[in-house]
Design a protein around this motif. Sequence first.
Motif, PDB file in Angstrom:
ATOM      1  N   PRO A   1       0.818  -1.227   0.000  1.00 13.74           N
ATOM      2  CA  PRO A   1       0.000   0.000   0.000  1.00 13.74           C
ATOM      3  C   PRO A   1       0.847   1.270   0.000  1.00 13.74           C
ATOM      4  CG  PRO A   1      -0.787  -1.530   1.678  1.00 13.74           C
ATOM      5  CD  PRO A   1       0.470  -2.102   1.141  1.00 13.74           C
ATOM      6  N   MET A   2       1.983   1.263   0.722  1.00 18.64           N
ATOM      7  CA  MET A   2       2.823   2.464   0.776  1.00 18.64           C
ATOM      8  C   MET A   2       3.406   2.783  -0.596  1.00 18.64           C
ATOM      9  SD  MET A   2       2.366   3.698   3.607  1.00 18.64           S
ATOM     10  CE  MET A   2       3.052   5.121   2.843  1.00 18.64           C
ATOM     11  N   VAL A   3       4.034   1.778  -1.231  1.00 20.56           N
ATOM     12  CA  VAL A   3       4.669   2.022  -2.532  1.00 20.56           C
ATOM     13  C   VAL A   3       3.607   2.367  -3.571  1.00 20.56           C
ATOM     14  CG1 VAL A   3       6.053   1.013  -4.370  1.00 20.56           C
ATOM     15  CG2 VAL A   3       6.610   0.517  -1.992  1.00 20.56           C
ATOM     16  N   ALA A   4       2.533   1.566  -3.612  1.00 19.49           N
ATOM     17  CA  ALA A   4       1.520   1.774  -4.644  1.00 19.49           C
ATOM     18  C   ALA A   4       0.889   3.160  -4.502  1.00 19.49           C
ATOM     19  CB  ALA A   4       0.450   0.688  -4.558  1.00 19.49           C
ATOM     20  N   ASN A   5       0.608   3.580  -3.256  1.00 20.71           N
ATOM     21  CA  ASN A   5      -0.027   4.889  -3.091  1.00 20.71           C
ATOM     22  C   ASN A   5       0.930   6.034  -3.357  1.00 20.71           C
ATOM     23  OD1 ASN A   5      -2.129   3.197  -2.066  1.00 20.71           O
ATOM     24  ND2 ASN A   5      -2.976   5.009  -1.088  1.00 20.71           N
ATOM     25  N   THR A   6       2.226   5.853  -3.033  1.00 19.69           N
ATOM     26  CA  THR A   6       3.187   6.895  -3.367  1.00 19.69           C
ATOM     27  C   THR A   6       3.260   7.068  -4.885  1.00 19.69           C
ATOM     28  OG1 THR A   6       4.445   6.274  -1.419  1.00 19.69           O
ATOM     29  CG2 THR A   6       5.543   7.705  -2.987  1.00 19.69           C
ATOM     30  N   VAL A   7       3.334   5.949  -5.597  1.00 20.17           N
ATOM     31  CA  VAL A   7       3.383   6.019  -7.065  1.00 20.17           C
ATOM     32  C   VAL A   7       2.127   6.703  -7.595  1.00 20.17           C
ATOM     33  CG1 VAL A   7       3.373   4.649  -9.180  1.00 20.17           C
ATOM     34  CG2 VAL A   7       4.858   3.983  -7.287  1.00 20.17           C
ATOM     35  N   ALA A   8       0.958   6.258  -7.082  1.00 17.38           N
ATOM     36  CA  ALA A   8      -0.303   6.823  -7.576  1.00 17.38           C
ATOM     37  C   ALA A   8      -0.401   8.307  -7.241  1.00 17.38           C
ATOM     38  CB  ALA A   8      -1.487   6.068  -6.984  1.00 17.38           C
ATOM     39  N   GLY A   9       0.036   8.689  -6.041  1.00 14.16           N
ATOM     40  CA  GLY A   9      -0.031  10.088  -5.629  1.00 14.16           C
ATOM     41  C   GLY A   9       0.842  10.967  -6.506  1.00 14.16           C
ATOM     42  N   LEU A  10       2.079  10.522  -6.759  1.00 15.94           N
ATOM     43  CA  LEU A  10       2.986  11.321  -7.580  1.00 15.94           C
ATOM     44  C   LEU A  10       2.512  11.357  -9.030  1.00 15.94           C
ATOM     45  CD1 LEU A  10       6.449  10.227  -6.152  1.00 15.94           C
ATOM     46  CD2 LEU A  10       5.283  12.409  -5.841  1.00 15.94           C
ATOM     47  N   ALA A  11       1.962  10.218  -9.493  1.00 20.17           N
ATOM     48  CA  ALA A  11       1.499  10.180 -10.883  1.00 20.17           C
ATOM     49  C   ALA A  11       0.293  11.098 -11.065  1.00 20.17           C
ATOM     50  CB  ALA A  11       1.140   8.748 -11.276  1.00 20.17           C
ATOM     51  N   GLY A  12      -0.422  11.370  -9.973  1.00 19.22           N
ATOM     52  CA  GLY A  12      -1.613  12.203 -10.095  1.00 19.22           C
ATOM     53  C   GLY A  12      -1.325  13.688 -10.012  1.00 19.22           C
TER      54      GLY A  12
ATOM     55  N   SER B   1       1.288  21.801 -12.828  1.00 19.04           N
ATOM     56  CA  SER B   1       2.014  22.131 -11.609  1.00 19.04           C
ATOM     57  C   SER B   1       3.497  21.830 -11.768  1.00 19.04           C
ATOM     58  CB  SER B   1       1.465  21.334 -10.428  1.00 19.04           C
ATOM     59  OG  SER B   1       0.076  21.375 -10.424  1.00 19.04           O
ATOM     60  N   ARG B   2       3.780  20.673 -12.371  1.00 20.96           N
ATOM     61  CA  ARG B   2       5.192  20.323 -12.572  1.00 20.96           C
ATOM     62  C   ARG B   2       5.870  21.333 -13.500  1.00 20.96           C
ATOM     63  NH1 ARG B   2       6.144  14.347 -11.856  1.00 20.96           N
ATOM     64  NH2 ARG B   2       4.125  13.514 -11.261  1.00 20.96           N
TER      65      ARG B   2
ATOM     66  N   PHE C   1       5.438  16.414  -3.734  1.00 22.17           N
ATOM     67  CA  PHE C   1       5.149  15.692  -2.505  1.00 22.17           C
ATOM     68  C   PHE C   1       3.915  16.238  -1.775  1.00 22.17           C
ATOM     69  CE2 PHE C   1       6.181  13.591   1.478  1.00 22.17           C
ATOM     70  CZ  PHE C   1       6.440  12.331   0.981  1.00 22.17           C
ATOM     71  N   PRO C   2       3.821  17.568  -1.579  1.00 24.68           N
ATOM     72  CA  PRO C   2       2.613  18.080  -0.921  1.00 24.68           C
ATOM     73  C   PRO C   2       1.337  17.738  -1.691  1.00 24.68           C
ATOM     74  CG  PRO C   2       4.300  19.766  -0.957  1.00 24.68           C
ATOM     75  CD  PRO C   2       4.811  18.639  -1.791  1.00 24.68           C
ATOM     76  N   LEU C   3       1.418  17.751  -3.039  1.00 27.30           N
ATOM     77  CA  LEU C   3       0.221  17.442  -3.817  1.00 27.30           C
ATOM     78  C   LEU C   3      -0.137  15.965  -3.694  1.00 27.30           C
ATOM     79  CD1 LEU C   3       0.765  19.613  -7.001  1.00 27.30           C
ATOM     80  CD2 LEU C   3      -1.057  19.833  -5.327  1.00 27.30           C
ATOM     81  N   ALA C   4       0.890  15.120  -3.532  1.00 29.62           N
ATOM     82  CA  ALA C   4       0.642  13.678  -3.461  1.00 29.62           C
ATOM     83  C   ALA C   4       0.283  13.249  -2.047  1.00 29.62           C
ATOM     84  CB  ALA C   4       1.874  12.913  -3.948  1.00 29.62           C
ATOM     85  N   LEU C   5       0.437  14.154  -1.076  1.00 29.30           N
ATOM     86  CA  LEU C   5       0.298  13.762   0.335  1.00 29.30           C
ATOM     87  C   LEU C   5      -1.027  13.078   0.684  1.00 29.30           C
ATOM     88  CD1 LEU C   5       1.868  13.710   2.941  1.00 29.30           C
ATOM     89  CD2 LEU C   5       0.896  15.923   3.537  1.00 29.30           C
TER      90      LEU C   5
END
Lengths: 243, 387
Positions: free
Chosen positions: B268-279, B284-285, B304-308
Amino acid sequence: MRALPYLLRGLLLALLMTFLLVPQTMEPLLRPLAQSNAPVIYNQGSLLSLTVQHLLTVLAATSAATVVAVSLAILVSRPAGAEFLPLSRSLVNIGQTFPPVAVLALAVPVVGFGEKPTLIALFLYGLLPIFESTLTSLTTLPRAVVEAARGTGMTGAQRLLQIELPLALPVILSGIRLSVVISLATATIGSTVAARTLGEVIIAGLQSNNLAFVVQGGLIVGALAVLIYDGLSALERLTVARS
Amino acid sequence: MVSSNIDKLGALIVAMVAYAASSPFATLRSNRIVQGEGFGIPSALPAWMAGLLLTVIALASLVALLRREAIPRLVSAAAVMVALFAFIGEAAAFLTPADNTYARVAPATGFWLLLFTFALLAADGISRMRPGPVMRLLYLVTAMAIIAAILLSGLWADLSVMKEYAVRADVFWSEASRHLVLALGSLAAAVAVGVPLGIVCERVPATRAAVLNTLNIVQTIPSIALFGILIAPLGWVAAHVPGAYALGIRGIGATPAFVALFLYSLLPMVANTVAGLAGVPRESREAARGIGMTSAQRLLRVEFPLALPVILTGIRIVLVQNIGLATIAALIGGGGFGTFVFQGLGQTATDLVLLGALPTVGLAFVSAVVLDALIDMNSISPARKDA
């Protein structure tokens, strides 16, 4: 290269079947895990019958959970049941915080030891993903499609059966898939309350300090989960392609 | 405003109350493992208390049936729950024969069903008000304060669960802290490893499939097997790696439990980090790049703040899951609340099962509410999900 995943799965299935039908063939592989004079292959019951029992338990609980969860989701997404919508959402949210072991242990005083508490825990645990996915898909269908169906003069029941459910099917299936995979692993815990599942093999291994038992129980459940997950994913792709 | 037609949930609640009020409210057993005898509300309490409790329940049911507004529903549901909590303690004191230390009084079906019914009504009231995160935390703190006050007042001292607690108070708190260390410690380790791993996976697509597939396979191994499988390698490490034993690494007990929880938490940690950053929106970038931020600055200050919120959702999944799974640690001598659950199952002592199960459920519930509130506070868009 595209055939590789299928090849791997076929190989996994073949290995699993060989192990279940002729467990002795795997003895040399598991031998190093057991102490010198301890049995290597589970000997207090047939692995095949435990596997079948395990799958039947999961199947029974998931079928019941599917019927109930899909009906409830249909109910709260109709105008007549709309009052229950916010409540059912919070219930799903809260329900997911109940740990499976707690559900299992709390069911024992009510229904006794054996299959029943396991079926109850798997049923309750299986409800949530299916309810959530069915509700999400039914409430986020493209409005234009539903309106068009209404425009052609379809009744509410016709719209549900001919338009909404077929469109929601892939998402509902993904909920069922998640539920099955969770249940496959959770069913092993049922053996702590004397249900006949593959957990029996693992617990026997933990109690007699026999790693070979723990590994074979764990690997059979893991292999079943991977194969069933893939099978249901394939089914889902089929329904997406059709709709 | 009294609505003209009867509320459907209200009708359901009245039906449940009618059934629950005629079921046994408390059971009395002559010792902790035999079958007991059930007492309905009128016989479980002194007459005036039974009358008061039944009146409160009847009034709240009427409110549920006739009023749709959230606040009366919440207030009446809360009143019934507080009354149930208070009077189950009184029932225990009333039913326990004098000078009998073996007799056990426990809440019975009727009590649990009434509690569930009015919790439902309270949940309906709260979900209709759509409270913001701070408000939800306030509700949580209030509920916890009430329960803490009842526990400290000794009102429940005659209840069977509290008798189980009284004889093992020291063990209870050491198992509680063990449970928390297992659940929170493995979460911290999973965040420390999972978030950087997720960042790598998002930046280097080649690693993504490999890492996520491996972690997916870990999830399919049943928890009791994974706990068991880790015994061997950790035992070997403890025996052969210099210093490992001194660090507390052992083949059995808490170490394999900790490692197993950590492994389950990674996906869940890795998958959500990937999904958060991909979103993170492309604009913004681009904007961050445009004002000359370096890659590290963009990651820390923009992406990172956007993916939080998505990463926090991963933390919520992991924490709730770990609190539940940590009960299994007891099977391999890892301690935690599972110790009481499995001891209780072994002795068919339901009260002991409850002593382990209730705190686990409570802990999981509290963490879910707190993290949901945190997720909402960190979401930039004001749109909240329902419930």
